[in-house]
Motif scaffolding. Structure first.
Motif, PDB file in Angstrom:
ATOM      1  N   SER A  30       0.664  -1.196  -0.004  1.00 13.48           N
ATOM      2  CA  SER A  30       0.048   0.111   0.084  1.00 13.48           C
ATOM      3  C   SER A  30       0.722   1.231   0.015  1.00 13.48           C
ATOM      4  CB  SER A  30      -1.000  -0.097   1.268  1.00 13.48           C
ATOM      5  OG  SER A  30      -0.222   0.208   2.369  1.00 13.48           O
ATOM      6  N   GLY A  31       1.938   1.040   0.385  1.00 12.48           N
ATOM      7  CA  GLY A  31       3.102   2.299   0.623  1.00 12.48           C
ATOM      8  C   GLY A  31       2.751   3.262   1.772  1.00 12.48           C
ATOM      9  N   LYS A  32       1.697   3.071   2.558  1.00 10.42           N
ATOM     10  CA  LYS A  32       1.307   3.846   3.474  1.00 10.42           C
ATOM     11  C   LYS A  32       1.942   3.601   5.109  1.00 10.42           C
ATOM     12  CE  LYS A  32      -3.421   4.699   1.453  1.00 10.42           C
ATOM     13  NZ  LYS A  32      -4.763   4.466   1.586  1.00 10.42           N
ATOM     14  N   MET A  33       2.384   2.317   4.943  1.00 10.98           N
ATOM     15  CA  MET A  33       2.814   1.762   6.402  1.00 10.98           C
ATOM     16  C   MET A  33       3.849   0.708   6.125  1.00 10.98           C
ATOM     17  SD  MET A  33       0.598   0.862   9.813  1.00 10.98           S
ATOM     18  CE  MET A  33       0.130   2.331  10.054  1.00 10.98           C
ATOM     19  N   LYS A  34       5.110   0.751   6.843  1.00  9.94           N
ATOM     20  CA  LYS A  34       6.101  -0.375   6.681  1.00  9.94           C
ATOM     21  C   LYS A  34       5.965  -1.585   7.967  1.00  9.94           C
ATOM     22  CE  LYS A  34       9.256   2.916   4.626  1.00  9.94           C
ATOM     23  NZ  LYS A  34      10.673   3.603   4.847  1.00  9.94           N
ATOM     24  N   PRO A  35       5.499  -2.864   7.482  1.00  5.05           N
ATOM     25  CA  PRO A  35       5.420  -3.646   8.643  1.00  5.05           C
ATOM     26  C   PRO A  35       6.675  -4.312   8.898  1.00  5.05           C
ATOM     27  CG  PRO A  35       4.864  -4.652   6.415  1.00  5.05           C
ATOM     28  CD  PRO A  35       5.207  -3.111   6.114  1.00  5.05           C
ATOM     29  N   ILE A  36       6.973  -4.716  10.208  1.00  3.20           N
ATOM     30  CA  ILE A  36       8.208  -5.334  10.850  1.00  3.20           C
ATOM     31  C   ILE A  36       7.439  -6.486  11.676  1.00  3.20           C
ATOM     32  CG2 ILE A  36      10.222  -5.535  12.247  1.00  3.20           C
ATOM     33  CD1 ILE A  36      10.203  -2.267  11.415  1.00  3.20           C
ATOM     34  N   ILE A  37       8.041  -7.589  11.445  1.00  5.35           N
ATOM     35  CA  ILE A  37       7.219  -8.866  12.231  1.00  5.35           C
ATOM     36  C   ILE A  37       8.410  -9.152  13.371  1.00  5.35           C
ATOM     37  CG2 ILE A  37       6.192 -10.995  12.081  1.00  5.35           C
ATOM     38  CD1 ILE A  37       5.046  -8.863  10.086  1.00  5.35           C
ATOM     39  N   VAL A  38       7.788  -9.539  14.596  1.00  7.98           N
ATOM     40  CA  VAL A  38       8.562 -10.010  15.678  1.00  7.98           C
ATOM     41  C   VAL A  38       7.685 -11.246  16.019  1.00  7.98           C
ATOM     42  CG1 VAL A  38       9.822  -9.769  17.844  1.00  7.98           C
ATOM     43  CG2 VAL A  38       9.665  -7.916  16.285  1.00  7.98           C
ATOM     44  N   HIS A  39       8.557 -12.332  16.185  1.00  4.81           N
ATOM     45  CA  HIS A  39       7.658 -13.424  16.304  1.00  4.81           C
ATOM     46  C   HIS A  39       8.330 -14.393  17.497  1.00  4.81           C
ATOM     47  CE1 HIS A  39      10.752 -16.383  14.810  1.00  4.81           C
ATOM     48  NE2 HIS A  39      10.852 -15.490  14.036  1.00  4.81           N
ATOM     49  N   GLY A  40       7.481 -15.518  18.009  1.00  2.00           N
ATOM     50  CA  GLY A  40       7.970 -16.119  19.251  1.00  2.00           C
ATOM     51  C   GLY A  40       7.810 -17.557  18.626  1.00  2.00           C
ATOM     52  N   GLY A  41       7.886 -18.557  19.733  1.00  2.00           N
ATOM     53  CA  GLY A  41       7.966 -20.015  19.344  1.00  2.00           C
ATOM     54  C   GLY A  41       8.099 -20.944  20.507  1.00  2.00           C
ATOM     55  N   GLY A  42       7.372 -20.559  21.411  1.00  2.75           N
ATOM     56  CA  GLY A  42       7.347 -21.067  22.865  1.00  2.75           C
ATOM     57  C   GLY A  42       7.083 -22.630  22.890  1.00  2.75           C
ATOM     58  N   PRO A  43       5.971 -22.727  22.304  1.00  2.00           N
ATOM     59  CA  PRO A  43       5.416 -24.070  22.317  1.00  2.00           C
ATOM     60  C   PRO A  43       6.391 -24.953  21.367  1.00  2.00           C
ATOM     61  CG  PRO A  43       3.632 -22.891  21.799  1.00  2.00           C
ATOM     62  CD  PRO A  43       4.848 -21.997  21.908  1.00  2.00           C
ATOM     63  N   ASP A  44       6.977 -24.781  20.622  1.00  2.00           N
ATOM     64  CA  ASP A  44       7.973 -25.665  19.572  1.00  2.00           C
ATOM     65  C   ASP A  44       9.143 -25.711  20.500  1.00  2.00           C
ATOM     66  OD1 ASP A  44       6.344 -25.982  17.631  1.00  2.00           O
ATOM     67  OD2 ASP A  44       7.238 -24.519  16.398  1.00  2.00           O
ATOM     68  N   ILE A  45       9.473 -24.747  21.211  1.00  2.00           N
ATOM     69  CA  ILE A  45      10.817 -24.827  21.902  1.00  2.00           C
ATOM     70  C   ILE A  45      10.459 -25.740  23.228  1.00  2.00           C
ATOM     71  CG2 ILE A  45      12.062 -23.595  23.815  1.00  2.00           C
ATOM     72  CD1 ILE A  45      11.659 -21.116  22.041  1.00  2.00           C
ATOM     73  N   THR A  46       9.392 -25.598  24.009  1.00  2.00           N
ATOM     74  CA  THR A  46       9.200 -26.587  25.013  1.00  2.00           C
ATOM     75  C   THR A  46       8.976 -28.084  24.419  1.00  2.00           C
ATOM     76  OG1 THR A  46       7.833 -24.800  25.982  1.00  2.00           O
ATOM     77  CG2 THR A  46       7.259 -27.017  26.672  1.00  2.00           C
ATOM     78  N   THR A  47       8.588 -28.324  23.276  1.00  2.00           N
ATOM     79  CA  THR A  47       8.305 -29.552  22.650  1.00  2.00           C
ATOM     80  C   THR A  47       9.643 -30.256  22.476  1.00  2.00           C
ATOM     81  OG1 THR A  47       6.089 -29.138  21.855  1.00  2.00           O
ATOM     82  CG2 THR A  47       7.416 -30.878  20.771  1.00  2.00           C
ATOM     83  N   LEU A  48      10.327 -29.717  21.826  1.00  2.00           N
ATOM     84  CA  LEU A  48      11.672 -29.950  21.529  1.00  2.00           C
ATOM     85  C   LEU A  48      12.364 -30.094  22.591  1.00  2.00           C
ATOM     86  CD1 LEU A  48      13.743 -30.587  19.314  1.00  2.00           C
ATOM     87  CD2 LEU A  48      14.623 -28.382  19.024  1.00  2.00           C
ATOM     88  N   LEU A  49      12.497 -29.331  23.804  1.00  2.00           N
ATOM     89  CA  LEU A  49      13.207 -29.441  24.993  1.00  2.00           C
ATOM     90  C   LEU A  49      12.787 -30.626  25.710  1.00  2.00           C
ATOM     91  CD1 LEU A  49      13.164 -25.788  26.486  1.00  2.00           C
ATOM     92  CD2 LEU A  49      15.266 -27.349  25.802  1.00  2.00           C
ATOM     93  N   LYS A  50      11.543 -30.946  25.542  1.00  2.00           N
ATOM     94  CA  LYS A  50      11.165 -32.311  26.253  1.00  2.00           C
ATOM     95  C   LYS A  50      11.632 -33.619  25.414  1.00  2.00           C
ATOM     96  CE  LYS A  50       6.808 -30.571  28.225  1.00  2.00           C
ATOM     97  NZ  LYS A  50       5.139 -30.646  28.224  1.00  2.00           N
ATOM     98  N   LYS A  51      11.478 -33.456  24.324  1.00  2.00           N
ATOM     99  CA  LYS A  51      12.077 -34.807  23.293  1.00  2.00           C
ATOM    100  C   LYS A  51      13.582 -34.926  23.883  1.00  2.00           C
ATOM    101  CE  LYS A  51       8.847 -34.188  19.381  1.00  2.00           C
ATOM    102  NZ  LYS A  51       8.889 -34.249  17.906  1.00  2.00           N
TER     103      LYS A  51
END
Length: 260
Positions: A30-51
C-alpha cells in the motif's frame, strides 16, 4: 511513511487466519505503512526440550535459559519458526528476509536486570534502525526472531514482547500484539480504547482474568517503555490487520491519556 511492529506469539501462529500473511503483504504494498514482524515460538521450544530431555522451568513467566536451553531456543526461533513466517509471506506475494537480533547486531543486549538466576536472558539496549530501513526501502519485510547479542559475542534470549517494544520505541512505531482473543471485554462489549488505571481496576475486580492478564500487562509494559500506541487484536479474525491499519474499530488499543 509510518511503521508498524507486529508481534505474534508461537502459539498464535499455529492457528492464525490465512489472511494474516496476505494482510502483511498488502500493508507493505500500500505504501502507507512499513510492517516489521517479531515472532515467538514457545510451544515448539518446549516440545523440543522435552524430546531432548532438557529441563526447562520458568520464573515469573520467563524461561530460565541455560547454555543448553539457549542453543535450543535459538535453533527453533531463528530456524524453523522464523522460516515458516518468511515462507508464508513469500507464498502470499511478498518479499521477506528472516533475521535474528544477532544478524548485523540488529538487537544489542545485556543481561536482564540483576536476575542472574534466569541465565542467558537479556534485555535490548539498542536497535539498529538503519538495517531495518535498508530492507524496508527495498520493499522487503523483516521477520525477526528475538535473539540478541552483546559486544562480546554472547547471545541472549529476549522476551518477544519486550523485543517488539524495543523496536517499536526505537523507530517510533505503533505496536500490534496479535493474540487469540478479540480484545478486552467489559459487560459483554469490547473496549476499543483503554488506559492503565482501568486495566488495574479490571484485574482487581476480576473482569480481566486468566490468560488475558499477561496480554494486557504486556501491553501496559510496552506503553511504560515508551511505545505510544499498542493494540491487541485477534489473529484468528479474517483481515484483522487490514482492519486495524485502515482505522476500523477492532481489538483494544492502549494509549496514553485515553479513557474508556
Amino acid at each position: 511513511m509510518s511503521y508498524i511492529v507486529i508481534k505474534c506469539g508461537g502459539s498464535v501462529l499455529e492457528n492464525i487466519s490465512s489472511s494474516f500473511y496476505s494482510n502483511i503483504v498488502d500493508i507493505m504494498k500500500s505504501g502507507k505503512m512499513k510492517p516489521i514482524i517479531v515472532h515467538g515460538g514457545g510451544p515448539d521450544i518446549t516440545t523440543l526440550l522435552k524430546k531432548l530431555d532438557i529441563e526447562t522451568r520458568f520464573i515469573n513467566g520467563i524461561r530460565v535459559t541455560s547454555k543448553e536451553v539457549l542453543r535450543i531456543v535459538e535453533m527453533v526461533l531463528s530456524g524453523s519458526s522464523n522460516k515458516m513466517v518468511v515462507r508464508n509471506i513469500i507464498a502470499n506475494g511478498g518479499e521477506a528476509i528472516g533475521l535474528s537480533g544477532i544478524d548485523g547486531m540488529l538487537l544489542e543486549a545485556k543481561q536482564f536486570g540483576e536476575h542472574h538466576e534466569l541465565g542467558f536472558v537479556g534485555e535490548v539496549v539498542s536497535v539498529k534502525k538503519s538495517l531495518l530501513d535498508k530492507l524496508l526501502d527495498e520493499h522487503v519485510i523483516p521477520v525477526i526472531s528475538p535473539i540478541a547479542i552483546d559486544r562480546n559475542g554472547q547471545h541472549w534470549n529476549i522476551n518477544g514482547d519486550t523485543a517488539a517494544a524495543a523496536i517499536a520505541r526505537e523507530i517510533n512505531a505503533s505496536l500490534c500484539m496479535v493474540t487469540n482473543v478479540a480484545g478486552v471485554i467489559k459487560e459483554g462489549k469490547i473496549l476499543h480504547f483503554i488506559q492503565e488505571v482501568e486495566v488495574e481496576n479490571m484485574i482487581s475486580n476480576q473482569i480481566i482474568t486468566g490468560g488475558m492478564i499477561p496480554k494486557v500487562n504486556a501491553a501496559i509494559e510496552c506503553l511504560r517503555s515508551g511505545v505510544k500506541e499498542v493494540s491487541i487484536i485477534n489473529g484468528m479474525d479474517e483481515n484483522a490487520l487490514l482492519k486495524l491499519v485502515s482505522g476500523e474499530m477492532i481489538g483494544t488499543k492502549f494509549m496514553e491519556g485515553i479513557t474508556c
